[in-house]
Design a protein around this motif. Structure first.
Motif: not given
Length: 467
Positions: A354-359, A138-144, A107-123
């Motif tokens: 994605i929005y948890s930079d400080e953490l 990145a958030m838009g990619a999640y919704l779609v 679950l950790v593997e598969f839940v944390f991989a998508p935000p990294a990929i979404a950030l790359a889509i954003g980049a």
């Protein structure tokens, strides 16, 4: 009374069923698509610590680990074709606690991989549209792509196959476009952790780069979570896995070598879009080739992002169905027959990351690097448990039907197991803060596991997990 209880359970299972619609090519598309974003970004962070030559050695070691792992893991997948994948195998082998550890790690593997990929889509989109904030994209990619996954697995798998083929084509185009500027001296300059000659310090960099070499292949095992939706899993999954890992090894070597030989590789080592930047060395910033790469490069990111949403949703679904997570997460959409609640739940966690930079941005690493590392921790722990499960089931259940048997047993699974243990030890050493966070996740989950035994006792009977 016992038969009555079982009858009630069987009745409940019908509300938790997935449709069997996936063929061999679709499973291959999922296998490659889950991983192919790793050829587009993430791996180049390994150059920052290991250099190009040091990272080649690390990547070859990891490729050998994944090849032996996949050949061994396929035995488990075809013997126990279950949406829970590693969770199901570990529960068969080690009981509920083993199931929890494998399920939580996956679950950790598969839940944390998508935000990294979404950030790359954003980049990538930010390159084309400088005014577009990468996190919002990145958030838009999640919704779609959550919506696409909810609509139906057949549509989702067909889309996955198409974008995967386009992503492979784009990687081949990238190699062709940069090949006129190929200079081996570019690749080897400072190739040992920034130095031109090998030293003992090179070992330090090579071990530190392990998470980013794993990123080349991370999540290929997610095909196991589509096993319940495969038409003929005992035949199609081995073909998809073997063809998938061979495809990815060839692409990983090609992309890494051609990008590093195109120019000054140090300018590519800490960014989310190394391929467009490598192409700039050859064709310039305003070339049509450059714009084509940015647009078509999105196909690789989308393929993995879309595929891993399928993977995490099936893992959440399977854990909830078995009582390891709240039961309401295992509900299947009445029309589309997809685990819509599980899809949305994983998306909420990913968008929060994605929005948890400080953490998440700590230990001197970027947000993306820490998310990648967290995902890799989950993967490595799951690989270890899966190989231990294979050895255990060979002893405890020798008569289990095994349509595919791991070749060169016990050497292949033993190599995969030892390599995974080495990876875990070095990752803890070089990423201690991320390891602590990962351990906290597992500990909190275990407390929940202990407090919710009644959920597992009330969960619907699952013939694939009966012991």
């Amino acid at each position: 009374m016992k038969s009555e209880s079982k009858s009630q359970h069987v009745g409940k299972v019908t509300h938790h069923e997935l449709k069997q619609t996936l063929g061999t090519w679709q499973l291959w598309g999922i296998a490659v698509g889950l991983v192919i974003s790793g050829e587009y970004f993430g791996w180049s962070y390994g150059w920052a610590s290991a250099g190009t030559l040091g990272f080649v050695i690390t990547a070859v070691f990891i490729a050998a680990m994944y090849t032996t792992f996949i050949f061994s893991f396929t035995e488990l997948t075809t013997s126990i074709p279950h949406a829970g994948g590693p969770f199901a195998y570990a529960r068969h082998a080690f009981g509920p606690t083993g199931g929890y550890l494998a399920g939580a790690a996956t679950l950790v593997e598969f839940v944390f991989a998508p935000p990294a990929i979404a950030l790359a889509i954003g980049a990538y989109l930010h390159v084309q549209f400088p005014g577009l904030e990468p996190k919002h994209a990145a958030m838009g990619a999640y919704l779609v792509f959550m919506a696409l996954n909810i609509v139906g697995v057949q549509i989702a798998a067909a889309f996955e196959l198409c974008v995967t083929v386009l992503a492979i084509f784009e990687l081949l185009v990238f190699m062709g476009v940069v090949s006129p500027g190929f200079e081996w001296s570019n690749f080897t300059k400072g190739g040992w952790s920034g130095a031109d000659t090998f030293s003992m310090g090179s070992f330090h960099g090579m071990f530190a780069a392990i998470p980013f070499a794993i990123w080349f292949f991370l999540a290929i095992e997610g095909v196991a979570m589509a096993a319940e939706e495969a038409k003929n899993p005992k035949r199609s999954i081995p073909i998809a896995y073997v063809a998938g890992i061979l495809t990815l090894v060839v692409l990983a070597i090609g992309v890494m070598v051609f990008a590093g030989a195109a120019g000054d590789w140090t300018k590519l080592s800490n960014i989310n879009d190394p391929l467009p930047q490598a192409m700039k060395f050859i064709v310039g910033e305003h070339s049509g080739w450059m714009h084509m790469l940015v647009w078509l490069g999105l196909f690789g990111l989308v393929a993995s992002f879309h595929g891993i949403i399928l993977g995490y949703s099936r893992q959440i679904f399977a854990l909830a169905r078995a009582g390891y997570l709240p039961e309401w997460l295992s509900k299947v959409h009445p029309r589309f027959k997809t685990p819509h609640r599980a899809i949305l739940a994983g998306g909420v966690v990913g968008i929060a990351a994605i929005y948890s930079d400080e953490l998440i941005q700590f230990g001197g690493q970027t947000l993306t690097a820490n998310i990648v590392t967290m995902s890799v921790f989950g993967a490595i722990v799951m690989y270890i448990i899966s190989m231990l499960s294979l050895f255990k089931l060979r002893r405890s259940d020798p008569d289990m039907e095994r349509p595919f048997r791991a070749p060169l047993f016990p050497f292949f699974p033993a190599f995969a197991l030892v390599a995974a243990v080495i990876c875990l030890a070095t990752m803890v050493y070089f990423n201690f803060l991320v390891a602590i966070v990962f351990a906290i996740f597992l500990a909190l989950g275990y407390v929940y596991f202990l407090l919710t035994r009644h959920q597992r006792e009330a969960a619907p009977a699952d013939a694939l997990l009966e012991e």
